[in-house]
Write an enzyme that holds these catalytic residues in place. Structure first.
Site, short mmCIF file in Angstrom:
data_model
loop_
_atom_site.label_atom_id
_atom_site.label_comp_id
_atom_site.label_asym_id
_atom_site.label_seq_id
_atom_site.Cartn_x
_atom_site.Cartn_y
_atom_site.Cartn_z
N GLU A 189 0.82 -1.21 0.00
CA GLU A 189 0.00 0.00 0.00
C GLU A 189 0.86 1.26 0.00
OE1 GLU A 189 -3.01 0.27 -0.63
OE2 GLU A 189 -3.66 -1.80 -0.44
N CYS B 115 -19.00 -3.56 -17.24
CA CYS B 115 -18.95 -3.25 -15.81
C CYS B 115 -19.92 -4.12 -15.01
CB CYS B 115 -19.27 -1.78 -15.61
SG CYS B 115 -19.32 -1.31 -13.88
FE1 SF4 Z 1 -19.39 1.00 -14.32
FE2 SF4 Z 1 -20.66 3.29 -14.03
FE3 SF4 Z 1 -18.00 3.21 -14.06
FE4 SF4 Z 1 -19.40 2.80 -16.30
S1 SF4 Z 1 -19.30 4.68 -15.13
S2 SF4 Z 1 -17.63 1.59 -15.58
S3 SF4 Z 1 -21.13 1.71 -15.50
S4 SF4 Z 1 -19.32 2.31 -12.53
#
Ligand code: SF4
Length: 478
Positions: free
Chosen positions: A96, A288
């Protein structure tokens, strides 16, 4: 229901409360009590995670993704395999500290070398203690025949291992903290984030949370640059993300979200998401794992194209977490509308004269004089060519005069300004300084005696120079 602690938000305290009258009538001065300021309003719901089912789903999705996609990193392997809590905490701690302000890819090699040399906290502390109790912090220099005082060997080793990582004082503080654990805490690392932060020099709130959650399983959140980005996007937080008000809100959010049974993995997953998917410029929203919880993505998909205050903002100028009314949502930026920072301060401009003094060593090889910087401040304890900061507006002749005077102090003999050869300029950008080194060279014939009252100095060959604790800027100068 998970609620953020609005009372902790400095910005709400500063901006949201009614003013409290301070004037008192003579009659009432001694008896009337001033009412405390009204409690600040909680942030609007769109900036919170207020649905327990959504929080559960987000934790589940993020952890499943992490289990499948996490990068294989040496400190993760060590933390997962090490049964001893102190050794585990040390392995996490070193990583870290090294990862602060430095990319993962750069850190791996430094981390492996460090752990090979000092595999445990005891080993690092023991090395420090042995050197200090033997009174050997300063010792004859192993490098050059004409050197005077030499540096502490251990500090030199730490600096050499750290050279290239930047922010050199981190390595020194790690070494100091290890000594403290052994000499004052009976060799046991503090067992909570609060105690780690309180007792160990150089351990701040983030590092304490990371060590405690990853090494001990304490359910405590972490907030670093990656987490700031992810959380600001998940909850459309567009106020200045470096402000105390927003940072406080994000800490509350991180502490509320962290998975109770796998806090270390959850924190690493959130940071990993920021480092690999929710990246600053072109986030991979399609891949994501938490996209269904992301307000920024939702807003991108359904926003209007006109850059005007949006009905999705909580109220123009009224919400401490929305973008300021003067900088509304920009549909061309999409999710990268978040996070936002106040304009960065321009780095200050400095010029420094530096001189490469060269002589022939015993086998005819070139040797260069390097001197050690002070033990605090910028590039503390590192080695450099004799250097001198230049006042603004100096002409070349004046620069030479200033540098010649400075060198004279090192060499104990007059240096003719005209003998300094201007070689060129090297620009190096530190985080807050735009530094230009004006580089001179001075070939020497015959030996010189360095003043032992000055900072440590030594003669090195080119190979020794590169193996020494010198900054990247000095490597550029050579
Ligand atoms: Fe995921 Fe939202 Fe980041 Fe896009 S903006 S990668 S959907 S957290």
């Amino acid at each position: 229901m998970i609620q953020l602690r609005a009372a902790a938000a400095g910005g709400l305290r500063r901006g949201g409360g009614r003013s409290v009258p301070t004037g008192r009538s003579r009659k009432g001065a001694s008896t009337r009590r001033v009412a405390p300021p009204p409690a600040p309003a909680p942030p609007p719901a769109r900036h919170l995670f207020s649905d327990p089912a959504e929080v559960e789903a987000l934790r589940r999705n993020l952890l499943a993704w992490y289990d499948e996609c996490k990068r294989d990193l040496p400190w993760r392997r060590l933390a997962a395999a090490e049964p001893d809590a102190d050794r585990r905490a040390y392995a996490v701690w070193v990583s870290e500290i090294m990862l602060q302000q430095t990319q993962v890819a750069t850190v791996i090699d430094y981390y492996n070398r460090w752990m090979q040399k000092w595999p445990t906290l005891q080993a690092l502390a023991q090395a420090s203690l042995e050197v200090s109790t033997a009174g050997a912090w300063c010792c004859p220099c192993p490098h050059g025949s004409s050197s005077n005082t030499s540096p502490c060997l251990l500090e030199q080793e730490v600096n050499e291992l750290w050279a290239g990582l930047g922010y050199y004082s981190r390595g020194k503080r790690l070494q100091e903290a290890a000594k403290k654990v052994v000499s004052e805490l009976a060799g046991q690392m503090p067992r909570t984030a609060e105690a780690l932060q309180k007792l160990l020099p150089g351990v701040g709130r983030y590092t304490a949370g990371a060590i405690a959650s990853i090494s001990y399983g304490q359910a405590t959140g972490v907030v670093d640059g990656n987490v700031i980005r992810v959380l600001c996007r998940l909850r459309c937080i567009g106020a200045d993300s470096s402000s105390a008000a927003v940072i406080d809100q994000l800490w509350d959010m991180a502490n509320a979200l962290v998975d109770r049974s796998r806090p270390g993995d959850f924190n690493q997953a959130l940071m990993e998401l920021g480092a690999t998917v929710c990246v600053p410029k072109a986030p991979l929203c399609g891949e994501c794992p938490v996209k269904q919880h992301c307000q920024a993505r939702h807003r991108k998909l359904f926003s209007k194209s006109a850059p005007v205050p949006d009905v999705e903002d909580c109220g123009v100028g009224g919400c401490p977490l929305c973008p300021p009314a003067t900088e509304p949502w920009d549909s061309s930026l999409g999710v990268t509308n978040f996070p936002r920072k106040a304009a960065k301060k321009q780095p200050r401009v400095e010029r420094t004269a530096t001189c490469v003094l060269e002589r022939r060593g015993c086998h005819g090889a070139s040797q260069y004089l390097i001197v050690q910087r002070p033990s605090s401040g910028l590039l503390a304890g590192l080695w450099e060519f004799p250097s001198f900061p230049l006042a603004q507006g100096l002409q070349e002749e004046e620069q030479r005069e200033v540098l010649a005077d400075h060198l004279q102090a090192w060499m104990g003999q007059p240096v003719a300004a005209g003998s300094l050869q201007l070689t060129g300029e090297v620009v190096h950008i530190f985080s807050h300084i735009h530094q230009t080194y004006v580089v001179y060279s001075l070939p020497l014939h015959g030996d010189i005696t360095l003043d032992p009252a000055l900072s440590p100095s030594r003669w090195v060959t080119e190979k020794e120079f590169h193996a020494s604790a010198v900054s990247t800027a000095m490597k550029k100068v050579l």
